[in-house]
Design an enzyme around this catalytic site. Structure first.
Site, mmCIF file in Angstrom:
data_model
loop_
_atom_site.group_PDB
_atom_site.id
_atom_site.type_symbol
_atom_site.label_atom_id
_atom_site.label_comp_id
_atom_site.label_asym_id
_atom_site.label_seq_id
_atom_site.Cartn_x
_atom_site.Cartn_y
_atom_site.Cartn_z
ATOM 1 N N LYS A 22 0.836 -1.209 0.000
ATOM 2 C CA LYS A 22 0.000 0.000 0.000
ATOM 3 C C LYS A 22 0.866 1.252 0.000
ATOM 4 C CE LYS A 22 -1.678 1.636 4.092
ATOM 5 N NZ LYS A 22 -1.404 3.051 4.386
ATOM 6 N N ASN A 23 1.850 1.284 0.905
ATOM 7 C CA ASN A 23 2.606 2.530 1.069
ATOM 8 C C ASN A 23 3.622 2.762 -0.047
ATOM 9 O OD1 ASN A 23 1.077 3.150 3.238
ATOM 10 N ND2 ASN A 23 2.602 2.574 4.780
ATOM 11 N N ARG A 92 -3.904 10.637 4.645
ATOM 12 C CA ARG A 92 -2.728 11.491 4.664
ATOM 13 C C ARG A 92 -1.800 11.237 3.469
ATOM 14 N NH1 ARG A 92 0.558 14.480 8.272
ATOM 15 N NH2 ARG A 92 2.698 14.190 7.605
ATOM 16 N N CYS A 116 -4.795 13.237 13.192
ATOM 17 C CA CYS A 116 -4.796 11.804 12.947
ATOM 18 C C CYS A 116 -4.784 11.107 14.293
ATOM 19 C CB CYS A 116 -3.545 11.464 12.144
ATOM 20 S SG CYS A 116 -3.392 9.757 11.789
ATOM 21 N N ARG A 121 0.792 14.809 13.106
ATOM 22 C CA ARG A 121 1.536 14.434 11.895
ATOM 23 C C ARG A 121 1.764 15.693 11.053
ATOM 24 N NH1 ARG A 121 -0.893 9.022 9.415
ATOM 25 N NH2 ARG A 121 1.169 8.839 8.487
ATOM 26 N N PRO A 122 2.788 16.464 11.444
ATOM 27 C CA PRO A 122 3.029 17.743 10.764
ATOM 28 C C PRO A 122 3.578 17.550 9.346
ATOM 29 C CG PRO A 122 4.766 17.302 12.364
ATOM 30 C CD PRO A 122 3.784 16.181 12.487
ATOM 31 N N ASP A 124 5.976 19.987 8.144
ATOM 32 C CA ASP A 124 7.059 20.982 8.053
ATOM 33 C C ASP A 124 8.228 20.496 7.184
ATOM 34 O OD1 ASP A 124 7.198 19.168 10.314
ATOM 35 O OD2 ASP A 124 9.068 20.168 10.853
ATOM 36 N N LEU A 125 8.525 19.198 7.212
ATOM 37 C CA LEU A 125 9.675 18.705 6.431
ATOM 38 C C LEU A 125 9.373 18.736 4.933
ATOM 39 C CD1 LEU A 125 10.710 15.721 8.727
ATOM 40 C CD2 LEU A 125 11.896 17.912 8.483
ATOM 41 N N ASP A 307 4.579 0.647 12.134
ATOM 42 C CA ASP A 307 3.364 0.036 11.578
ATOM 43 C C ASP A 307 3.186 -1.423 12.015
ATOM 44 O OD1 ASP A 307 2.764 2.394 10.360
ATOM 45 O OD2 ASP A 307 3.419 1.802 8.358
ATOM 46 N N ARG A 399 -8.667 -0.163 4.719
ATOM 47 C CA ARG A 399 -7.764 0.835 4.138
ATOM 48 C C ARG A 399 -6.430 0.200 3.760
ATOM 49 N NH1 ARG A 399 -6.650 5.786 7.622
ATOM 50 N NH2 ARG A 399 -5.320 6.013 5.809
HETATM 51 N N1 EPU Z 1 7.251 14.283 10.771
HETATM 52 C C1 EPU Z 1 7.543 15.590 11.055
HETATM 53 N N2 EPU Z 1 7.419 16.519 10.060
HETATM 54 C C2 EPU Z 1 7.015 16.197 8.812
HETATM 55 C C3 EPU Z 1 6.728 14.859 8.507
HETATM 56 C C4 EPU Z 1 6.854 13.914 9.521
HETATM 57 O O1 EPU Z 1 7.915 15.909 12.184
HETATM 58 O O2 EPU Z 1 6.933 17.083 7.955
HETATM 59 C C5 EPU Z 1 7.361 13.269 11.819
HETATM 60 C C6 EPU Z 1 6.063 12.501 12.076
HETATM 61 O O3 EPU Z 1 5.207 13.216 12.932
HETATM 62 C C7 EPU Z 1 6.568 11.217 12.660
HETATM 63 C C8 EPU Z 1 7.868 10.995 11.899
HETATM 64 O O4 EPU Z 1 8.241 12.271 11.379
HETATM 65 O O5 EPU Z 1 6.874 11.387 14.020
HETATM 66 C C9 EPU Z 1 7.779 10.001 10.756
HETATM 67 O O6 EPU Z 1 6.660 10.311 9.933
HETATM 68 P P1 EPU Z 1 6.694 10.080 8.361
HETATM 69 O O7 EPU Z 1 6.661 11.404 7.687
HETATM 70 O O8 EPU Z 1 7.799 9.146 7.999
HETATM 71 O O9 EPU Z 1 5.288 9.384 8.130
HETATM 72 P P2 EPU Z 1 4.451 9.473 6.800
HETATM 73 O O10 EPU Z 1 5.387 9.547 5.680
HETATM 74 O O11 EPU Z 1 3.401 10.500 6.928
HETATM 75 C C10 EPU Z 1 4.403 6.911 6.312
HETATM 76 C C11 EPU Z 1 3.369 5.824 6.221
HETATM 77 C C12 EPU Z 1 2.812 5.510 7.605
HETATM 78 C C13 EPU Z 1 3.967 5.091 8.512
HETATM 79 C C14 EPU Z 1 5.041 6.196 8.534
HETATM 80 C C15 EPU Z 1 6.267 5.811 9.331
HETATM 81 C C16 EPU Z 1 2.415 6.170 4.029
HETATM 82 C C17 EPU Z 1 1.226 6.523 3.216
HETATM 83 N N3 EPU Z 1 2.283 6.260 5.355
HETATM 84 O O12 EPU Z 1 3.726 8.048 6.824
HETATM 85 O O13 EPU Z 1 1.941 4.405 7.425
HETATM 86 O O14 EPU Z 1 3.497 4.866 9.816
HETATM 87 O O15 EPU Z 1 5.456 6.502 7.179
HETATM 88 O O16 EPU Z 1 6.860 4.673 8.820
HETATM 89 O O17 EPU Z 1 3.448 5.779 3.501
HETATM 90 C C18 EPU Z 1 0.151 2.960 7.915
HETATM 91 O O18 EPU Z 1 0.354 2.396 6.831
HETATM 92 O O19 EPU Z 1 -0.626 2.497 8.792
HETATM 93 C C19 EPU Z 1 0.823 4.237 8.202
HETATM 94 C C20 EPU Z 1 0.395 5.088 9.142
#
Ligand code: EPU
Length: 420
Positions: A22-23, A92, A116, A121-122, A124-125, A307, A399
């Site tokens: 999925k991801n 997201r 969420c 889940r910001p 900013d990056l 996850d 999902r």
């Molecule tokens: N974070 C920031 N700033 C940002 C982005 C992220 O501080 O701009 C923080 C997040 O709050 C978190 C950490 O960085 O503490 C990691 O978050 P990441 O950005 O890696 O998460 P994501 O890319 O939004 C994906 C998966 C999630 C999975 C996370 C971590 C997808 C669609 N989603 O989310 O999957 O938990 O990486 O591996 O790829 C799931 O499938 O159930 C799921 C939630």
């Protein structure tokens, strides 16, 4: 709305086949916005989240034909740059259209994904990354609006307070492939889903080095072309199946699983006494009679995945002894504790730690699925428990797990789907 009714107890026997990731699928579908040519995406799982991304692509002007085993994405007219709140707020992962829209059109207006249940889940990056490439960024009326006449390669550090970010790495990579010059992403996410995305972009003609490492170097090209691509298998679904096998003390065979993507989980399960045999894309689980508890801390890949945290907690909840589970990626991702406790689990939360005193037996109870992975944990607990478990709000499960109930019924689980 449906609920799952599980009669716990019977041991499971046979094989479970893992679907496509999925991801990996979500950003790869978003990446098709970077070309006007036809793209064929194979092995994408049939899930609510992939359908949401299909709807989003269609709303942006793409044509998506759904074949038996593939998605065919083409363009008839112009692509538009506004990703609406209604679709982005439900998932997201939709936010990863920001990078490709900016790269292709020089502008994007994408709804902020919002809160969420697994915690803050910001974005900013993501914003830092596209700014480094020369885009202007405004946040207005709940939308992120980015613009750039020409994106220009740059060096950007994408490690945040919780480590690297999967989707921020995806967004910046997808914006940079059509930028002028070279972009270096430092502290890039190393997740296999990012490697899959890089492989797809390379198949489209992008120049990318360092995929799967914390330093990704992208040399911009003028144009990308269409590609025919097979999505890798879902390591989180495979990991969920391994944990399920152990929770049920069932020597299951997991097919289409990539052992190397699961080393952090395999290591923790070996600590409990489980043994594995691997054969090409098969993993055979060999369960011991008595399981030992094991502690775990989640980290970005190649660390233990957040996850799989909830599913591992369900296993430790029914493994006598004490274990500690710490989530360093999402320190608030613990909604499942309350639901597992309803089934007799003995779990105490202290900040980002859960202290688990395993019990001999869980008992069935009505429980509520709070998010996707928490729902999988409840299925594992329900199958291993004594008596009947009803899991409400199973749309979360749909999902991210393709036909989970049907797959489990085939190996002997007593599960049925009923209307609420
Ligand atoms: N974070 C920031 N700033 C940002 C982005 C992220 O501080 O701009 C923080 C997040 O709050 C978190 C950490 O960085 O503490 C990691 O978050 P990441 O950005 O890696 O998460 P994501 O890319 O939004 C994906 C998966 C999630 C999975 C996370 C971590 C997808 C669609 N989603 O989310 O999957 O938990 O990486 O591996 O790829 C799931 O499938 O159930 C799921 C939630």
């Amino acid at each position: 709305m449906d609920k799952l009714v599980i009669e716990g107890g019977p041991s499971l026997k046979g094989e479970l086949k893992v679907s496509g990731s999925k991801n990996a699928t979500l950003p790869i579908l978003a990446a098709t916005l970077l070309t006007d040519d036809v793209c064929v995406i194979r092995n994408s799982p049939k899930l609510r989240d992939t359908m949401t991304m299909v709807k989003l692509l269609r709303s942006l002007g793409k044509t998506v034909d759904i074949g038996k085993d593939e998605l065919i994405i083409s363009s008839k007219g112009d692509i538009q740059h506004i990703a609406d709140y209604k679709l982005v707020s439900t998932m997201r992962g939709s936010f990863c259209v920001l990078g490709p829209l900016l790269g292709k059109l020089g502008k994007a207006k994408v709804s902020l994904p919002g809160g969420c249940v697994i915690g803050l889940r910001p974005v900013d990056l993501h914003i830092k990354g596209v700014k480094a490439l020369g885009a202007t960024v405004e946040v207005e009326g709940g939308y992120v609006i980015v613009k750039a006449r020409h994106l220009k390669g740059n060096s950007v550090y994408l490690g945040g307070g919780f480590g690297s970010s999967v989707l921020a790495t995806a967004n910046v990579m997808m914006a940079a492939v059509l930028a002028r010059g070279e972009t270096t992403i430092e502290s890039a996410a190393c997740e296999p889903e990012i490697t899959d995305l890089a492989d797809f972009l390379i198949a489209m003609g992008a120049k990318i080095k360092g995929k799967g490492t914390p330093q990704i170097i992208i040399t911009g090209v003028k144009k990308l072309h269409g590609a025919d691509f097979k999505i890798s298998s879902d390591r989180i679904e495979a990991g969920t199946f391994l944990i399920l096998a152990v929770a049920m003390r069932s020597n299951l065979v997991i097919r289409e699983a990539n052992f190397n993507h699961l080393l952090s989980l395999i290591d923790r399960l070996e600590e409990t006494g489980v043994r594995f045999e691997k054969d090409y894309n098969l993993i055979k689980v060999k369960c011991p009679k008595i399981l030992k508890p094991a502690s775990v801390t989640t980290f970005p890949y190649p660390g233990f995945p957040t996850d799989l945290q909830a599913q591992f907690m369900a296993l430790m909840a029914l493994t006598p002894g004490v274990s500690v589970i710490t989530d360093k990626v999402y320190p608030d991702r613990f909604m499942h504790i309350a639901e597992l406790s309803r089934m007799g689990a003995n779990i105490r939360r202290e900040g980002s730690n859960a202290i688990i005193e395993g019990v001999k037996q869980l008992h069935g109870a009505p429980v509520m699925a709070s998010d996707l992975r928490a729902s999988a944990a409840l299925v594992i607990a329900g199958l291993a428990a004594k008596g009947k478990t009803e899991i409400h709000r199973i749309y979360h499960l749909e999902r991210g797990y393709e036909n989970l109930d049907e797959k489990l019924i085939q190996i002997g689980a007593k599960i049925s789907r009923e209307k609420e």
